[in-house]
Design a protein around this motif. Structure first.
Motif, mmCIF file in Angstrom:
data_model
loop_
_atom_site.group_PDB
_atom_site.id
_atom_site.type_symbol
_atom_site.label_atom_id
_atom_site.label_comp_id
_atom_site.label_asym_id
_atom_site.label_seq_id
_atom_site.Cartn_x
_atom_site.Cartn_y
_atom_site.Cartn_z
ATOM 1 N N LYS A 231 12.316 -3.907 9.080
ATOM 2 C CA LYS A 231 12.967 -3.783 10.389
ATOM 3 C C LYS A 231 12.340 -2.669 11.233
ATOM 4 O O LYS A 231 12.613 -2.578 12.437
ATOM 5 C CB LYS A 231 14.461 -3.502 10.211
ATOM 6 C CG LYS A 231 15.262 -4.686 9.681
ATOM 7 C CD LYS A 231 16.729 -4.305 9.498
ATOM 8 C CE LYS A 231 17.541 -5.472 8.951
ATOM 9 N NZ LYS A 231 18.974 -5.100 8.734
ATOM 10 N N THR A 232 11.524 -1.838 10.614
ATOM 11 C CA THR A 232 10.969 -0.683 11.327
ATOM 12 C C THR A 232 9.809 -1.090 12.231
ATOM 13 O O THR A 232 9.086 -2.062 11.960
ATOM 14 C CB THR A 232 10.474 0.391 10.345
ATOM 15 O OG1 THR A 232 9.395 -0.143 9.561
ATOM 16 C CG2 THR A 232 11.603 0.819 9.410
ATOM 17 N N VAL A 233 9.615 -0.328 13.304
ATOM 18 C CA VAL A 233 8.534 -0.593 14.269
ATOM 19 C C VAL A 233 7.164 -0.438 13.608
ATOM 20 O O VAL A 233 6.263 -1.258 13.820
ATOM 21 C CB VAL A 233 8.660 0.352 15.481
ATOM 22 C CG1 VAL A 233 7.434 0.244 16.389
ATOM 23 C CG2 VAL A 233 9.925 0.040 16.272
ATOM 24 N N VAL A 234 7.005 0.602 12.792
ATOM 25 C CA VAL A 234 5.703 0.876 12.186
ATOM 26 C C VAL A 234 5.291 -0.242 11.240
ATOM 27 O O VAL A 234 4.129 -0.670 11.254
ATOM 28 C CB VAL A 234 5.720 2.240 11.460
ATOM 29 C CG1 VAL A 234 4.442 2.422 10.647
ATOM 30 C CG2 VAL A 234 5.857 3.360 12.463
ATOM 31 N N ARG B 79 0.837 -1.209 0.000
ATOM 32 C CA ARG B 79 0.000 0.000 0.000
ATOM 33 C C ARG B 79 0.868 1.254 0.000
ATOM 34 O O ARG B 79 0.593 2.224 -0.720
ATOM 35 C CB ARG B 79 -0.908 -0.008 1.244
ATOM 36 C CG ARG B 79 -2.067 0.984 1.173
ATOM 37 C CD ARG B 79 -2.565 1.381 2.551
ATOM 38 N NE ARG B 79 -1.554 2.126 3.282
ATOM 39 C CZ ARG B 79 -1.305 3.422 3.087
ATOM 40 N NH1 ARG B 79 -1.991 4.122 2.195
ATOM 41 N NH2 ARG B 79 -0.352 4.021 3.776
ATOM 42 N N PHE B 80 1.944 1.224 0.779
ATOM 43 C CA PHE B 80 2.850 2.367 0.895
ATOM 44 C C PHE B 80 3.528 2.674 -0.442
ATOM 45 O O PHE B 80 3.585 3.836 -0.885
ATOM 46 C CB PHE B 80 3.885 2.044 1.981
ATOM 47 C CG PHE B 80 4.764 3.187 2.368
ATOM 48 C CD1 PHE B 80 4.294 4.496 2.423
ATOM 49 C CD2 PHE B 80 6.095 2.960 2.701
ATOM 50 C CE1 PHE B 80 5.119 5.547 2.794
ATOM 51 C CE2 PHE B 80 6.923 4.000 3.079
ATOM 52 C CZ PHE B 80 6.434 5.299 3.118
ATOM 53 N N PRO C 286 9.205 5.538 6.670
ATOM 54 C CA PRO C 286 8.345 4.410 7.074
ATOM 55 C C PRO C 286 7.216 4.802 8.032
ATOM 56 O O PRO C 286 6.191 4.119 8.098
ATOM 57 C CB PRO C 286 9.326 3.444 7.738
ATOM 58 C CG PRO C 286 10.634 3.745 7.082
ATOM 59 C CD PRO C 286 10.625 5.235 6.844
ATOM 60 N N ASN C 287 7.384 5.904 8.746
ATOM 61 C CA ASN C 287 6.316 6.351 9.638
ATOM 62 C C ASN C 287 5.043 6.704 8.871
ATOM 63 O O ASN C 287 3.947 6.716 9.441
ATOM 64 C CB ASN C 287 6.772 7.560 10.460
ATOM 65 C CG ASN C 287 7.742 7.180 11.563
ATOM 66 O OD1 ASN C 287 7.901 6.004 11.890
ATOM 67 N ND2 ASN C 287 8.431 8.163 12.128
ATOM 68 N N ASN C 288 5.198 6.996 7.578
ATOM 69 C CA ASN C 288 4.023 7.314 6.755
ATOM 70 C C ASN C 288 3.134 6.100 6.515
ATOM 71 O O ASN C 288 2.007 6.243 6.027
ATOM 72 C CB ASN C 288 4.469 7.898 5.407
ATOM 73 C CG ASN C 288 5.132 9.257 5.554
ATOM 74 O OD1 ASN C 288 4.889 9.975 6.528
ATOM 75 N ND2 ASN C 288 5.985 9.615 4.612
ATOM 76 N N MET C 289 3.649 4.919 6.843
ATOM 77 C CA MET C 289 2.808 3.713 6.733
ATOM 78 C C MET C 289 1.736 3.669 7.813
ATOM 79 O O MET C 289 0.801 2.874 7.732
ATOM 80 C CB MET C 289 3.677 2.453 6.827
ATOM 81 C CG MET C 289 4.360 2.058 5.534
ATOM 82 S SD MET C 289 5.192 0.447 5.656
ATOM 83 C CE MET C 289 6.494 0.815 6.807
ATOM 84 N N CYS D 35 -4.798 7.402 18.638
ATOM 85 C CA CYS D 35 -4.816 6.524 17.460
ATOM 86 C C CYS D 35 -3.833 7.003 16.399
ATOM 87 O O CYS D 35 -3.326 6.193 15.608
ATOM 88 C CB CYS D 35 -6.219 6.480 16.860
ATOM 89 S SG CYS D 35 -7.482 5.720 17.902
ATOM 90 N N TRP D 36 -3.580 8.292 16.366
ATOM 91 C CA TRP D 36 -2.767 8.886 15.306
ATOM 92 C C TRP D 36 -1.334 9.155 15.758
ATOM 93 O O TRP D 36 -0.548 9.751 15.016
ATOM 94 C CB TRP D 36 -3.444 10.159 14.792
ATOM 95 C CG TRP D 36 -4.783 9.811 14.192
ATOM 96 C CD1 TRP D 36 -5.974 9.681 14.851
ATOM 97 C CD2 TRP D 36 -5.034 9.484 12.828
ATOM 98 N NE1 TRP D 36 -6.975 9.298 13.979
ATOM 99 C CE2 TRP D 36 -6.421 9.174 12.720
ATOM 100 C CE3 TRP D 36 -4.251 9.434 11.679
ATOM 101 C CZ2 TRP D 36 -7.020 8.813 11.517
ATOM 102 C CZ3 TRP D 36 -4.838 9.071 10.472
ATOM 103 C CH2 TRP D 36 -6.205 8.764 10.408
#
Length: 344
Positions: free
Chosen positions: A299-302, A162-163, A204-207, A221-222
């Motif tokens: 590897k990212t948290v998000v 999706r990203f 990646p935070n944009n995911m 939530c955001w």
């Protein structure tokens, strides 16, 4: 002796008068009751002729026409293709379809607008049955004191897919509106190049989007990476959503909805398979990322949290689908009924 006989005669006459009066009263009562019964039967007969269905069926029909479905669609999950089917069916299946458009491309409503939105949907009876769709976060109607909530549905997509789709969509657009100039038009940098340069577009935070969409309007939530938001999204999926499917199995999602909600989706699967209008939007140009780019993202948290929600939704969807589309003989023949109803 004569006086006593005379007294007996008057007593007898009085008794006869009482009996005659009683009989007349009883006859009048019976005649009146009979007339009321005839009038009632005539009224029932007239009402029965005017009603095309038995009254309990009319009540069921009325309840079906009171349905409200909300599809708070996540961007770039195949939502346009799915909504194309909904619009194709709305006239035939006799329901209204409405797009929710929030100004400035915002995904949450202010508190006054939340109240107004819920009031509109709950009281706008002339538009029911209704299918609402739009890029809006989940909104819990019961939070505002309502006993009846709409039927929520949604689609989720593999978060990295999706990203990447959204990244290229902003640059090249899609085949739905091919001549529309997108925000990043002219930027030919690939997703891999963007990741290597650590630019904001591919952060990646944009995911962080599918979790807040199912989590709701709470500010937490955001907050990117908020563990409570992930768990709340799962709770809402389980407790408030009729069905959440996945983009990769869109055909089965539509077929499942056709089984559980025929009031809206009768004939939907056939339209999706055979009608080209249902497959409307595809990103014009998209380049698959390199394996090293994928590893870096994973590897990212998000990504891990978004993927956690996706896998949870996938398992829930497969559980529902297994008992409907790939149903066992026992599930396919399942019925329910009532018995031992007391008092008689």
């Amino acid at each position: 002796m004569l006086v006593r006989t005379f007294s007996y005669q008057w007593i007898l006459i009085f008794v006869l008068i009482v009996i005659i009066f009683y009989e007349n009263t009883r006859l009048n009562y019976l005649e009146d009751s009979s007339k009321k019964l005839r009038d009632t039967l005539l009224k029932v007969k007239t009402e029965t002729k005017s009603d095309p269905l038995p009254r309990h069926q009319l009540r069921m029909q009325s309840n079906n026409d009171n349905y409200v479905v909300i599809y708070n669609r996540v961007p770039k999950t195949g939502s346009t293709s799915f909504v194309g089917v909904v619009y194709d069916l709305c006239k035939k299946n006799k329901y209204h379809t409405l797009h929710i458009n929030i100004t400035n491309n915002m995904h949450t409503l202010t508190l006054p607008n939340q109240i107004q939105f819920i009031r509109n949907i709950s009281q706008w009876d002339s538009i029911k049955p209704a299918f609402y769709h739009g890029h809006m976060a989940f909104l819990d109607f019961k939070k505002f004191g309502l006993d009846i909530s709409p039927l929520y549905i949604n689609l989720l997509r593999k978060p990295l897919d999706r990203f990447i789709s959204y990244y290229y969509f902003l640059r090249y657009g899609d085949n739905f509106r091919p001549h529309l100039i997108r925000r990043k038009h002219g930027d030919t940098k690939t997703f891999d190049e963007c990741i290597n340069a650590e630019q904001a577009d591919c952060d990646p935070n944009n995911m962080w989007l599918q979790i807040p969409f199912l989590c709701g309007h709470d500010p937490a939530c955001w907050e990117v990476g908020n563990e409570w938001a992930l768990e709340e999204a799962k709770r809402n999926l389980q407790q408030h959503y009729l069905l959440v499917g996945v983009t990769e199995e869109l055909s089965d999602f539509i077929l499942t909805l056709q089984n559980i909600l025929p009031r809206f989706f009768k004939g939907a699967h056939n339209i999706f398979i055979h009608n080209n209008k249902s497959h409307l939007r595809q990103t014009t140009q998209k380049i698959d990322p390199l394996p090293e780019t994928i590893k870096k993202i994973q590897k990212t948290v998000v990504w891990k949290m978004e993927n956690n929600l996706y896998n949870y939704a996938l398992s829930q969807f497969h559980a529902v689908k297994k008992r409907l589309i790939n149903a066992s003989t026992q599930d396919a023949s399942q019925r329910f009924f009532y018995e031992k109803i007391r008092p008689k």
